[in-house]
Scaffold this motif. Structure first.
Motif, PDB file in Angstrom:
ATOM      1  N   TYR A 171      -7.140   1.228   4.316  1.00  0.00           N
ATOM      2  CA  TYR A 171      -6.892   2.347   3.404  1.00  0.00           C
ATOM      3  C   TYR A 171      -5.378   2.573   3.318  1.00  0.00           C
ATOM      4  CZ  TYR A 171     -11.809   3.879   3.683  1.00  0.00           C
ATOM      5  OH  TYR A 171     -13.175   3.978   3.622  1.00  0.00           O
ATOM      6  N   PHE A 172      -4.843   2.608   2.102  1.00  0.00           N
ATOM      7  CA  PHE A 172      -3.418   2.811   1.901  1.00  0.00           C
ATOM      8  C   PHE A 172      -3.158   4.216   1.372  1.00  0.00           C
ATOM      9  CE2 PHE A 172      -3.959  -1.745   1.824  1.00  0.00           C
ATOM     10  CZ  PHE A 172      -2.888  -2.193   2.594  1.00  0.00           C
ATOM     11  N   LEU A 173      -2.149   4.874   1.962  1.00  0.00           N
ATOM     12  CA  LEU A 173      -1.783   6.227   1.574  1.00  0.00           C
ATOM     13  C   LEU A 173      -0.983   6.230   0.278  1.00  0.00           C
ATOM     14  CD1 LEU A 173      -0.495   7.556   5.027  1.00  0.00           C
ATOM     15  CD2 LEU A 173      -2.677   8.107   3.948  1.00  0.00           C
ATOM     16  N   SER A 174      -1.013   7.374  -0.400  1.00  0.00           N
ATOM     17  CA  SER A 174      -0.145   7.598  -1.553  1.00  0.00           C
ATOM     18  C   SER A 174       0.242   9.064  -1.585  1.00  0.00           C
ATOM     19  CB  SER A 174      -0.835   7.217  -2.860  1.00  0.00           C
ATOM     20  OG  SER A 174      -0.045   7.597  -3.974  1.00  0.00           O
ATOM     21  N   ASP A 175       1.500   9.357  -1.893  1.00  0.00           N
ATOM     22  CA  ASP A 175       1.927  10.742  -2.065  1.00  0.00           C
ATOM     23  C   ASP A 175       1.196  11.396  -3.230  1.00  0.00           C
ATOM     24  OD1 ASP A 175       3.606  10.598   0.056  1.00  0.00           O
ATOM     25  OD2 ASP A 175       5.481  10.707  -1.078  1.00  0.00           O
ATOM     26  N   ASP A 176       0.863  10.590  -4.237  1.00  0.00           N
ATOM     27  CA  ASP A 176       0.137  11.090  -5.399  1.00  0.00           C
ATOM     28  C   ASP A 176      -0.724   9.954  -5.942  1.00  0.00           C
ATOM     29  OD1 ASP A 176      -0.851  12.165  -7.745  1.00  0.00           O
ATOM     30  OD2 ASP A 176       1.037  13.122  -8.310  1.00  0.00           O
ATOM     31  N   SER A 178      -3.071   9.966  -8.060  1.00  0.00           N
ATOM     32  CA  SER A 178      -3.314  10.010  -9.506  1.00  0.00           C
ATOM     33  C   SER A 178      -2.194   9.343 -10.299  1.00  0.00           C
ATOM     34  CB  SER A 178      -3.487  11.453  -9.970  1.00  0.00           C
ATOM     35  OG  SER A 178      -2.272  12.176  -9.869  1.00  0.00           O
ATOM     36  N   LYS A 179      -1.024   9.199  -9.677  1.00  0.00           N
ATOM     37  CA  LYS A 179       0.113   8.556 -10.333  1.00  0.00           C
ATOM     38  C   LYS A 179       0.364   7.163  -9.754  1.00  0.00           C
ATOM     39  CE  LYS A 179       2.350  12.911 -11.580  1.00  0.00           C
ATOM     40  NZ  LYS A 179       3.544  13.779 -11.415  1.00  0.00           N
ATOM     41  N   SER A 180      -0.611   6.631  -9.060  1.00  0.00           N
ATOM     42  CA  SER A 180      -0.513   5.288  -8.486  1.00  0.00           C
ATOM     43  C   SER A 180      -1.328   4.316  -9.335  1.00  0.00           C
ATOM     44  CB  SER A 180      -1.025   5.284  -7.043  1.00  0.00           C
ATOM     45  OG  SER A 180      -0.297   6.196  -6.249  1.00  0.00           O
ATOM     46  N   CYS A 181      -1.020   3.045  -9.217  1.00  0.00           N
ATOM     47  CA  CYS A 181      -1.754   2.056  -9.999  1.00  0.00           C
ATOM     48  C   CYS A 181      -1.806   0.730  -9.268  1.00  0.00           C
ATOM     49  CB  CYS A 181      -1.117   1.861 -11.378  1.00  0.00           C
ATOM     50  SG  CYS A 181       0.517   1.085 -11.341  1.00  0.00           S
ATOM     51  N   LEU A 182      -2.706  -0.125  -9.730  1.00  0.00           N
ATOM     52  CA  LEU A 182      -2.859  -1.476  -9.189  1.00  0.00           C
ATOM     53  C   LEU A 182      -2.623  -2.485 -10.304  1.00  0.00           C
ATOM     54  CD1 LEU A 182      -5.856  -0.059  -7.633  1.00  0.00           C
ATOM     55  CD2 LEU A 182      -4.730  -1.698  -6.146  1.00  0.00           C
ATOM     56  N   ARG A 183      -2.239  -3.677  -9.900  1.00  0.00           N
ATOM     57  CA  ARG A 183      -2.152  -4.807 -10.824  1.00  0.00           C
ATOM     58  C   ARG A 183      -2.860  -5.994 -10.181  1.00  0.00           C
ATOM     59  NH1 ARG A 183       1.771  -4.674 -14.946  1.00  0.00           N
ATOM     60  NH2 ARG A 183       3.039  -2.757 -14.968  1.00  0.00           N
ATOM     61  N   PHE A 184      -3.842  -6.531 -10.867  1.00  0.00           N
ATOM     62  CA  PHE A 184      -4.543  -7.724 -10.413  1.00  0.00           C
ATOM     63  C   PHE A 184      -5.212  -8.363 -11.616  1.00  0.00           C
ATOM     64  CE2 PHE A 184      -7.340  -4.075  -9.838  1.00  0.00           C
ATOM     65  CZ  PHE A 184      -8.532  -4.477 -10.426  1.00  0.00           C
ATOM     66  N   LYS A 185      -5.505  -9.646 -11.502  1.00  0.00           N
ATOM     67  CA  LYS A 185      -6.097 -10.372 -12.619  1.00  0.00           C
ATOM     68  C   LYS A 185      -7.583 -10.573 -12.377  1.00  0.00           C
ATOM     69  CE  LYS A 185      -1.833 -12.805 -13.843  1.00  0.00           C
ATOM     70  NZ  LYS A 185      -1.165 -14.130 -14.023  1.00  0.00           N
ATOM     71  N   SER A 186      -8.373 -10.076 -13.334  1.00  0.00           N
ATOM     72  CA  SER A 186      -9.824 -10.200 -13.211  1.00  0.00           C
ATOM     73  C   SER A 186     -10.455 -10.053 -14.583  1.00  0.00           C
ATOM     74  CB  SER A 186     -10.374  -9.134 -12.265  1.00  0.00           C
ATOM     75  OG  SER A 186     -11.789  -9.134 -12.273  1.00  0.00           O
ATOM     76  N   ASP A 187     -11.459 -10.868 -14.872  1.00  0.00           N
ATOM     77  CA  ASP A 187     -12.236 -10.683 -16.093  1.00  0.00           C
ATOM     78  C   ASP A 187     -13.737 -10.585 -15.803  1.00  0.00           C
ATOM     79  OD1 ASP A 187     -12.842 -13.310 -15.501  1.00  0.00           O
ATOM     80  OD2 ASP A 187     -11.616 -14.144 -17.113  1.00  0.00           O
ATOM     81  N   LYS A 188     -14.080 -10.400 -14.522  1.00  0.00           N
ATOM     82  CA  LYS A 188     -15.472 -10.204 -14.135  1.00  0.00           C
ATOM     83  C   LYS A 188     -15.538  -9.198 -12.992  1.00  0.00           C
ATOM     84  CE  LYS A 188     -16.946 -14.915 -15.359  1.00  0.00           C
ATOM     85  NZ  LYS A 188     -17.663 -14.509 -16.587  1.00  0.00           N
ATOM     86  N   ILE A 228      -2.552  -9.008  -5.335  1.00  0.00           N
ATOM     87  CA  ILE A 228      -2.875  -7.648  -5.751  1.00  0.00           C
ATOM     88  C   ILE A 228      -1.618  -6.815  -5.529  1.00  0.00           C
ATOM     89  CG2 ILE A 228      -4.360  -5.635  -5.371  1.00  0.00           C
ATOM     90  CD1 ILE A 228      -6.153  -7.748  -3.721  1.00  0.00           C
ATOM     91  N   GLU A 229      -1.193  -6.057  -6.532  1.00  0.00           N
ATOM     92  CA  GLU A 229      -0.064  -5.146  -6.386  1.00  0.00           C
ATOM     93  C   GLU A 229      -0.570  -3.712  -6.345  1.00  0.00           C
ATOM     94  OE1 GLU A 229       2.982  -5.679  -9.285  1.00  0.00           O
ATOM     95  OE2 GLU A 229       2.999  -7.869  -9.094  1.00  0.00           O
ATOM     96  N   PHE A 230       0.043  -2.914  -5.477  1.00  0.00           N
ATOM     97  CA  PHE A 230      -0.271  -1.493  -5.402  1.00  0.00           C
ATOM     98  C   PHE A 230       1.029  -0.722  -5.495  1.00  0.00           C
ATOM     99  CE2 PHE A 230      -1.487   2.275  -2.544  1.00  0.00           C
ATOM    100  CZ  PHE A 230      -2.068   2.982  -3.585  1.00  0.00           C
ATOM    101  N   ASN A 231       1.151   0.092  -6.535  1.00  0.00           N
ATOM    102  CA  ASN A 231       2.377   0.839  -6.790  1.00  0.00           C
ATOM    103  C   ASN A 231       2.116   2.330  -6.662  1.00  0.00           C
ATOM    104  OD1 ASN A 231       3.763  -1.583  -7.474  1.00  0.00           O
ATOM    105  ND2 ASN A 231       2.891  -1.492  -9.527  1.00  0.00           N
ATOM    106  N   THR A 232       2.874   2.991  -5.801  1.00  0.00           N
ATOM    107  CA  THR A 232       2.774   4.429  -5.596  1.00  0.00           C
ATOM    108  C   THR A 232       4.129   5.055  -5.936  1.00  0.00           C
ATOM    109  OG1 THR A 232       3.581   4.664  -3.316  1.00  0.00           O
ATOM    110  CG2 THR A 232       1.332   3.815  -3.606  1.00  0.00           C
ATOM    111  N   PRO A 233       4.195   6.403  -6.001  1.00  0.00           N
ATOM    112  CA  PRO A 233       5.482   7.026  -6.293  1.00  0.00           C
ATOM    113  C   PRO A 233       6.569   6.735  -5.257  1.00  0.00           C
ATOM    114  CG  PRO A 233       3.715   8.575  -6.740  1.00  0.00           C
ATOM    115  CD  PRO A 233       3.094   7.381  -6.066  1.00  0.00           C
ATOM    116  N   ASN A 234       6.179   6.387  -4.021  1.00  0.00           N
ATOM    117  CA  ASN A 234       7.218   6.191  -3.008  1.00  0.00           C
ATOM    118  C   ASN A 234       7.257   4.807  -2.370  1.00  0.00           C
ATOM    119  OD1 ASN A 234       4.769   6.799  -1.695  1.00  0.00           O
ATOM    120  ND2 ASN A 234       5.849   7.485   0.137  1.00  0.00           N
ATOM    121  N   TYR A 235       6.336   3.920  -2.721  1.00  0.00           N
ATOM    122  CA  TYR A 235       6.464   2.528  -2.265  1.00  0.00           C
ATOM    123  C   TYR A 235       5.627   1.623  -3.155  1.00  0.00           C
ATOM    124  CZ  TYR A 235       1.886   2.786   0.099  1.00  0.00           C
ATOM    125  OH  TYR A 235       0.548   2.913   0.381  1.00  0.00           O
TER     126      TYR A 235
END
Length: 297
Positions: A171-176, A178-188, A228-235
């Protein structure tokens, strides 16, 4: 310089991999399946124990073997034999394998100028309920300034072949969130029934930027890449693997600003639907590595 500390207290036995200035650190619980309790890069917590989030319910950072997610009613057949796991999910299904609550032992450690590492192991010498095979599982954690790797090696020490998949449940923490996002490639992705048992694979084009917003996630995707990329407001981090066929489970627990980003080699009920299922022959091994890399801070 990087060092490994061995700690035993009233809460259990732990290994702490750390940079000398304490800005990067990883804490491993030996008595809880060798799980990663905490991860810090450059003084920022990526993984941290949370109040009212018990490990027995969350499986936080657990190593999942010989299956990840659920086996429907704990039942499966393999090579014309029928098997029954214990039902550890409210008496309905078997959940998250057999090693998440086992005690691992320290095998080796390495301390270096640029990194440190430990190899820990659990060796099953008895025949488990529903999985009457002997095996050894080795987990190597390596920490450097911006990177943590978890390398798993499974060895079949039995005289019989057995089925398996592997997973990891951090489990990865996020300060927010709702303002975090992921990037990964998938079509299924996987379509589940109401008990989160795989029904079928469906076509699903995932957007390039997967925004979490207010989504309550418990979804599984078939990946087209090993990153897989995980982008949060602080990391921002990148999770990668050295295998080609990968599956990604995402889960957001209610009331917590964190997300489970779970790389797996198979899916829910894999022992029955065979999606991602592999077979390990006697005296053979299987290895996989997952990396968590801090991209910037």
């Amino acid at each position: 310089m990087y060092k490994v500390e061995e700690i035993t207290d009233e809460k259990g036995s732990f290994l702490v991999l750390k940079k000398a200035d304490n800005t990067s650190e990883a804490r491993i619980s030996l008595e809880e399946g060798g799980r990663l309790q905490e991860l810090i890069f450059k003084d920022v917590f990526l993984i941290k124990e949370q109040p009212n989030f018990n490990y027995k319910d969350s499986y936080a950072s657990s190593i999942l073997f010989p299956f990840a997610s659920r086996i429907q009613e704990g039942k499966y057949s393999f090579r014309d034999e029928e098997y029954q796991f214990n039902l550890n999910e409210t008496g309905k299904n078997a959940l998250h394998g057999l090693v998440y609550n086992q005690k691992f032992e320290l095998i080796t450690k390495e301390e270096n100028t640029n990194f440190c590492s430990v190899t820990i192991a659990y060796k099953e010498i008895n025949e488990s309920v529903g999985f009457p095979y002997r095996y050894e599982i080795y987990a190597t954690y390596a920490l450097s300034e911006n990177n943590l790797s978890l390398s798993l090696k499974i060895k079949n020490t039995d005289s019989k072949a057995y089925p398996f998949i592997l997973g990891w449940h951090p489990y990865f923490l996020s300060d927010d969130l709702s303002k975090s996002c992921l990037r990964f490639k998938s079509d299924k992705k996987i379509e589940f029934n109401e008990s989160l048992i795989t029904k079928k694979v469906i076509d699903h084009k995932t957007e390039e930027e997967f925004k979490i917003e207010d989504k309550q996630l418990d979804d599984c995707f078939i990946l087209n890449s090993d990153i897989i990329e995980f982008n949060t407001p602080n990391y921002q981090i990148e999770i990668s693997t050295n295998k080609i066929e990968n599956y990604l489970q995402l889960y957001t627990p209610k009331g917590f600003s964190m997300i489970a980003i779970e790389p797996m080699t198979g899916v829910s009920n894999s022992f029955n639907n065979k999606i991602g299922l592999q077979v390990l022959e006697p005296n053979k091994t299987y290895s996989i590595t997952w990396n968590v890399k801090l991209k910037n801070n």
